[in-house]
Design an enzyme around this catalytic site. Structure first.
Site, PDB file in Angstrom:
ATOM      1  N   THR A  24       0.824  -1.208   0.000  1.00  0.00           N
ATOM      2  CA  THR A  24       0.000   0.000   0.000  1.00  0.00           C
ATOM      3  C   THR A  24       0.855   1.252   0.000  1.00  0.00           C
ATOM      4  O   THR A  24       1.870   1.292   0.690  1.00  0.00           O
ATOM      5  CB  THR A  24      -0.881   0.033   1.276  1.00  0.00           C
ATOM      6  N   GLY A  26      -9.790  -4.762   1.416  1.00  0.00           N
ATOM      7  CA  GLY A  26      -9.067  -4.437   2.639  1.00  0.00           C
ATOM      8  C   GLY A  26      -9.573  -3.132   3.226  1.00  0.00           C
ATOM      9  O   GLY A  26     -10.683  -2.673   2.937  1.00  0.00           O
ATOM     10  N   ASP A  27      -8.726  -2.532   4.040  1.00  0.00           N
ATOM     11  CA  ASP A  27      -9.088  -1.270   4.688  1.00  0.00           C
ATOM     12  C   ASP A  27      -8.941  -0.064   3.750  1.00  0.00           C
ATOM     13  O   ASP A  27      -9.597   0.958   3.932  1.00  0.00           O
ATOM     14  CB  ASP A  27      -8.182  -1.034   5.904  1.00  0.00           C
ATOM     15  N   THR A  34      -1.512   1.217   6.842  1.00  0.00           N
ATOM     16  CA  THR A  34      -1.016   0.136   6.002  1.00  0.00           C
ATOM     17  C   THR A  34      -0.862  -1.107   6.875  1.00  0.00           C
ATOM     18  O   THR A  34      -0.808  -1.013   8.094  1.00  0.00           O
ATOM     19  CB  THR A  34       0.312   0.516   5.312  1.00  0.00           C
ATOM     20  N   GLY A  35      -0.804  -2.253   6.225  1.00  0.00           N
ATOM     21  CA  GLY A  35      -0.701  -3.499   6.982  1.00  0.00           C
ATOM     22  C   GLY A  35      -1.976  -4.313   6.849  1.00  0.00           C
ATOM     23  O   GLY A  35      -2.758  -4.098   5.912  1.00  0.00           O
ATOM     24  N   GLN A  36      -2.155  -5.225   7.776  1.00  0.00           N
ATOM     25  CA  GLN A  36      -3.277  -6.169   7.651  1.00  0.00           C
ATOM     26  C   GLN A  36      -4.631  -5.453   7.769  1.00  0.00           C
ATOM     27  O   GLN A  36      -5.078  -5.104   8.860  1.00  0.00           O
ATOM     28  CB  GLN A  36      -3.160  -7.246   8.721  1.00  0.00           C
ATOM     29  N   GLY A  37      -5.260  -5.286   6.618  1.00  0.00           N
ATOM     30  CA  GLY A  37      -6.451  -4.452   6.529  1.00  0.00           C
ATOM     31  C   GLY A  37      -7.586  -4.884   7.424  1.00  0.00           C
ATOM     32  O   GLY A  37      -8.313  -4.052   7.982  1.00  0.00           O
TER      33      GLY A  37
HETATM   34  N1  ASP Z   1      -3.776  -2.530   4.057  1.00  0.00           N
HETATM   35  C1  ASP Z   1      -3.677  -3.238   2.823  1.00  0.00           C
HETATM   36  C2  ASP Z   1      -4.802  -4.225   2.749  1.00  0.00           C
HETATM   37  O1  ASP Z   1      -5.131  -4.846   3.741  1.00  0.00           O
HETATM   38  C3  ASP Z   1      -2.399  -3.962   2.599  1.00  0.00           C
HETATM   39  C4  ASP Z   1      -1.110  -3.301   3.016  1.00  0.00           C
HETATM   40  O2  ASP Z   1      -1.090  -2.160   3.453  1.00  0.00           O
HETATM   41  O3  ASP Z   1      -0.060  -3.952   2.916  1.00  0.00           O
HETATM   42  O4  ASP Z   1      -5.326  -4.424   1.684  1.00  0.00           O
END
Ligand code: ASP
Length: 339
Positions: free
Chosen positions: A198, A228-229, A249-252
């Site tokens: 992201t 995702g988020d 960013t990260g696990q949405g």
């Molecule tokens: N937040 C993003 C999602 O969950 C992925 C990411 O930021 O790496 O789609």
């Protein structure tokens, strides 16, 4: 009386004092004039695109669109049509944008469009809606003149998908550091995985107005149809011009369950500085996830109305890029798990 710790938490530092108190990771920054921050090291290049607009007196909204388009167009990075596909082998894109007046737009599950952020902006400006997804979003994009790109995977993504099919396990990796490939190198590792997907960007323009953008291919090898988020206003992105802005960013999934970006902005409304506001919501996620927090990464970056920026992550390895008149650098984020 406000003690020193509370003073820091509230982000009430003057520019000079904040420079003196910087902790080496540059977590407290105060400055005058435009500022742009964006997630990960790809943010360095993206910030240049935003700065082209901001330095000429342009709006934060134009800046955050122009900035992340650079990342969307870079076929070797973490966003856009060159990124990892879902588990059916198809790249699907999510994006959102928000201005200083609560105008917002987003697209989700969008295929074959190079610049989802610009489609999100058109949703904001040209439709009565906030969010369009799937074939409807694509149809709208085509009607708006966006070319339909060929449905092919980049060579890297093809490779990664082939490797993923060998085990077909959905195990998003916590971001790892760049292994010395240099700041603009692709973040795809030897086993074919991306480490993150992201770019989120927040900008304050010369008038002091805030805007934000967020664009992603989502988690690699996600289930077909997964959002995702990033396209969800309040989760992946939120802007309140009277208070501040945040992008995630990260696990949405774990950002969505705490309405992450909105929650960070609400913390700033309560008087916390950006880094502390981000930390409080990261701590909320860690508490909810219990032992599983060890396995996930989430990070927030935030800016308040005074142009002070900050970030916080669950794990080491997250960084963000900042650009102002006098500063252009990557900042290593503070994080929750120190061991
Ligand atoms: N937040 C993003 C999602 O969950 C992925 C990411 O930021 O790496 O789609």
């Amino acid at each position: 009386m406000i003690n020193r710790k509370r003073f820091l938490q509230l982000g009430l530092l003057s520019g000079v004092t904040s420079l003196l108190l910087k902790n080496g990771r540059g977590q407290v920054v105060t400055q005058n004039g435009p500022v742009v921050i964006s997630t990960w090291d790809a943010g360095l290049a993206a910030n240049k695109g935003a700065w082209d607009i901001l330095s000429r007196g342009g709006t934060a909204l134009d800046a955050v669109e122009n900035g992340v388009k650079i990342t969307e167009a870079s076929q070797n990075c973490c966003v856009g049509l060159g990124a990892n596909p879902d588990r059916e082998g198809i790249v699907t894109l999510d994006a959102s944008i928000m201005d200083h007046q609560f105008n917002c737009g987003s697209v989700g599950f969008l295929e074959r469009i190079k610049h989802p952020i610009s489609v999100a902006r058109r949703v904001m400006e040209k439709t009565p809606h906030v969010m369009l997804v799937g074939s409807g979003a694509q149809q709208f994009a085509v009607e708006e003149g966006f070319p339909l790109e060929p449905q092919v995977l980049s060579a890297d993504a093809q490779n990664a998908y082939k490797k993923w099919l060998e085990h077909s396990k959905y195990e998003p990796a916590i971001n790892r550091e760049n292994k010395g490939h240099g700041p603009f190198a692709p973040q795809r590792f030897d086993n074919g995985e991306w480490n993150h997907d992201t770019i989120g960007m927040l900008a304050m323009d010369a008038k002091g107005n805030l805007s934000g953008s967020c664009t992603t291919s989502g988690m690699g090898f996600k289930m077909r149809g997964r959002l995702g988020d990033s396209p969800i206003i309040g989760a992946g992105l939120f802007v309140d011009n009277e208070v501040g802005a945040c992008v995630a960013t990260g696990q949405g999934e774990d950002v969505i369950r705490v309405a992450g970006s909105h929650s960070v902005v609400e913390m700033m409304r309560q008087g916390y500085g950006p880094e502390v506001a981000c930390r409080k919501i990261i701590e909320r996620i860690v508490k909810i996830k219990k032992a599983d927090a060890q396995k996930i990464q989430v990070a927030f970056i935030a800016i308040n109305k005074n142009g002070i920026v900050g970030s916080y992550a669950i794990h080491k390895g997250f960084n963000y890029a900042i650009k102002t008149k006098i500063k252009e650098t990557l900042v290593d984020s503070n994080y929750h798990f120190t061991s």
